[in-house]
Enzyme design. Sequence first.
Site, PDB file in Angstrom:
ATOM      1  N   GLY A  31       0.813  -1.212   0.000  1.00  0.00           N
ATOM      2  CA  GLY A  31       0.000   0.000   0.000  1.00  0.00           C
ATOM      3  C   GLY A  31       0.841   1.255   0.000  1.00  0.00           C
ATOM      4  CG  HIS A  37       3.270   0.828  -5.549  1.00  0.00           C
ATOM      5  ND1 HIS A  37       3.477   1.859  -4.675  1.00  0.00           N
ATOM      6  CD2 HIS A  37       3.847  -0.274  -4.978  1.00  0.00           C
ATOM      7  CE1 HIS A  37       4.130   1.417  -3.616  1.00  0.00           C
ATOM      8  NE2 HIS A  37       4.377   0.135  -3.771  1.00  0.00           N
ATOM      9  CE  LYS A 149      12.179   2.097  -3.602  1.00  0.00           C
ATOM     10  NZ  LYS A 149      12.743   1.711  -2.282  1.00  0.00           N
TER      11      LYS A 149
END
Length: 283
Positions: A31, A37, A149
């Site tokens: 989240g 994302h 990442k």
Amino acid sequence: MEVVSTIEELKGLLDDYRAKGKKIGFVPTMGALHDGHASLVERSVKENDVTVVSVFVNPTQFNDKNDLKNYPRTLEADCALLERVGATVVFAPTVEEMYPAEDTRRFSFAPLDTVMEGACRPGHFNGVAQIVSKLFYAVEPHKAYFGEKDFQQLAIIREMVRQLAFDIEIVGCPIVREEDGLAMSSRNTLLSEDERERALTISSTLFASADFAQVNSLAATKAFVEDMINDTEGLELEYYQIVDGNTLQEIEEWSDSDYVVGCIALFCGNIRLIDNIKYKEVK
Ligand code: PAF
């Protein structure tokens, strides 16, 4: 877009899609979603018929209780972003749903998990493997998407898929950066204005080191990055390692590998950030 919170509901929905021969893409997240994302979800939407995104702050991968407590939780905003980028299903379970009993499984991904994040955050990758394997059993995706990442995490997920014989294609996606270069991270929202400014030294140093590396030895390049970070007030270097991109083991000379990546972890104030740069990648 459907939002479900139990494995039973999730499986019910996905069994219907699977029965119709639909390809399922999966993006696991904790989240506090950002454009990094969004890029994973967009790629999944492009490559599959159905995209499932999980939103779950996984307690077993936090070795620092405060980090777990402070981790940003923004489900409403996350769902708005996911709707916008075309996700089909959001799976947002409770801790009890994912861990009805203690997960006592112990994984070993040595030597991938004994270095860098594995050395600095004991138990972290075991927790990642616990939750990602549970999510893979629940979703049974054709493809799953992870950002580069978390470079070491990506290598460990590939190894986990190999060890557990999941029939899932793991897709690594490039780092997404802010316009000024800072690698996108959910933790960036925890930085003060001052810290955010200082954090820019991370990407600018890594970019500068890529030029430096063209005409300097690996040892000199490592020292260049370490010195730049150590000379910046408010940044505390945890490690900078130049590794083989497949084995994640440190190398000594540029000629030691065709795939060379520099991985950094540091504290900016109290916030731990990671980033990496590819010096060499022969495809
Ligand atoms: O990269 C993350 O956000 C997490 O480690 C993951 C893969 C969602 C597992 O909790």
